[in-house]
Scaffold this motif. Structure first.
Motif, PDB file in Angstrom:
ATOM      1  N   ARG A  26       0.823  -1.200   0.000  1.00 12.63           N
ATOM      2  CA  ARG A  26       0.000   0.000   0.000  1.00 12.63           C
ATOM      3  C   ARG A  26       0.862   1.256   0.000  1.00 12.63           C
ATOM      4  NH1 ARG A  26      -3.653   1.798  -2.490  1.00 12.63           N
ATOM      5  NH2 ARG A  26      -4.235  -0.419  -2.439  1.00 12.63           N
ATOM      6  N   GLU A  30       0.997   4.162  -2.914  1.00 15.29           N
ATOM      7  CA  GLU A  30       0.778   5.580  -2.617  1.00 15.29           C
ATOM      8  C   GLU A  30       2.001   6.431  -2.931  1.00 15.29           C
ATOM      9  OE1 GLU A  30      -1.959   6.951  -1.872  1.00 15.29           O
ATOM     10  OE2 GLU A  30      -3.241   5.296  -1.222  1.00 15.29           O
ATOM     11  N   GLU A 218      -5.184  -5.583   4.553  1.00 12.41           N
ATOM     12  CA  GLU A 218      -5.319  -4.302   3.857  1.00 12.41           C
ATOM     13  C   GLU A 218      -5.958  -3.242   4.744  1.00 12.41           C
ATOM     14  OE1 GLU A 218      -4.365  -7.365   1.206  1.00 12.41           O
ATOM     15  OE2 GLU A 218      -6.106  -7.279   2.535  1.00 12.41           O
ATOM     16  N   HIS A 222      -4.270   0.486   5.280  1.00 15.09           N
ATOM     17  CA  HIS A 222      -4.890   1.799   5.060  1.00 15.09           C
ATOM     18  C   HIS A 222      -4.672   2.712   6.272  1.00 15.09           C
ATOM     19  CE1 HIS A 222      -6.687   0.898   1.238  1.00 15.09           C
ATOM     20  NE2 HIS A 222      -7.348  -0.145   1.709  1.00 15.09           N
TER      21      HIS A 222
END
Length: 254
Positions: A26, A30, A218, A222
């Motif tokens: 992740r 990003e 996940e 986040h």
């Protein structure tokens, strides 16, 4: 990619599987350049290849964070070098979970759990946080656990080590926050990637929660993006519960 961590340089420990892997993936999605750290070169290479295949930036560094200051310092130095001279985000995720009862825990196991779960991140933070401060700031995200605050009859050793990490989170926020380094933690509930046809032993622990079941890696990733990014610029010393409501609410079945 939405770029919430664009050009951040991140080190994620224990990043070859489960929560650590999800965070590394992740972060890269990003916009961060991520060092994937872990003991297995095979799994680490798999994570890095997957990130690169999606256009992200990642490198693998093998590290056995056994609790020695030398091992933690070596990883800090190698990661800073691979990332181009510095680290903007550190995720202290690596840990081990023995589920033994207190009476069945021997001294060797006790020392090993505290070495991996507490000493290793302590000395890694000691090596990285001052450099972050000198460079103008950074963010550290620790991994706690819901069983650090809600007692269950197994895993006392593990839960106490995670309680130590949550306490260190607050202490480090006070120590390094005034120098521009934000320190926060995430407390996951029962989290795993479902395997078809297999029941996870922790699923029963999430009965009676608002979420009604286990969470995904996940979901933790986040939360880590938020705490690592500029959106959390005013957030210091918190333990963010991402546990499906396990520690805060009970659903009463009719």
């Amino acid at each position: 990619m939405s770029g919430r961590l664009q050009d951040k340089r991140a080190l994620v420990t224990g990043a070859t599987s489960n929560i650590g892997r999800a965070i590394a993936e992740r972060f890269a999605a990003e916009g961060a350049h991520v060092v994937v750290s872990g003991r297995s070169a095979e799994r680490g290479t798999e994570v890095v290849d997957a990130i690169r295949a999606r256009g992200g930036r990642a490198d693998f560094l093998r590290a056995d964070l056994n609790g020695s200051a030398e091992a933690s310092r070596a990883l800090a130095e190698e990661a800073a070098s691979v990332l181009g001279g510095g680290i903007d985000v550190l995720v202290n995720n690596a840990g081990i979970y023995p589920g033994d009862s207190t009476a069945d825990t021997d001294e060797k196991s006790f020392d090993h759990v505290y070495a991996v779960n507490v000493k290793a991140p302590f000395f890694l933070t000691a090596a990285i946080a001052p450099a972050m401060a000198e460079a103008g700031g950074g963010a550290i995200v620790n991994l706690g656990s819901w069983i650090a605050r809600l007692g269950i009859p197994i895993g006392a050793l593990y839960s106490s080590s995670k309680g130590a990490m949550e306490t260190l989170t607050r202490a480090w926020a006070a120590e390094f926050g005034p120098r521009g380094v934000r320190v926060n933690a995430i407390s996951p509930g029962v989290v795993h990637t479902p395997v078809p046809g297999e029941a996870h032993p922790g699923e029963a622990m999430m009965n009676g929660t608002p979420a009604g079941g286990v969470g995904s890696p996940e979901a933790i990733a986040h939360a880590a993006v938020y705490l690592a990014g500029d959106e959390a610029a005013f957030v210091h010393g918190i333990v963010l519960d991402v546990d499906g409501g396990r520690t805060t609410a009970a659903v009463i079945a009719a």
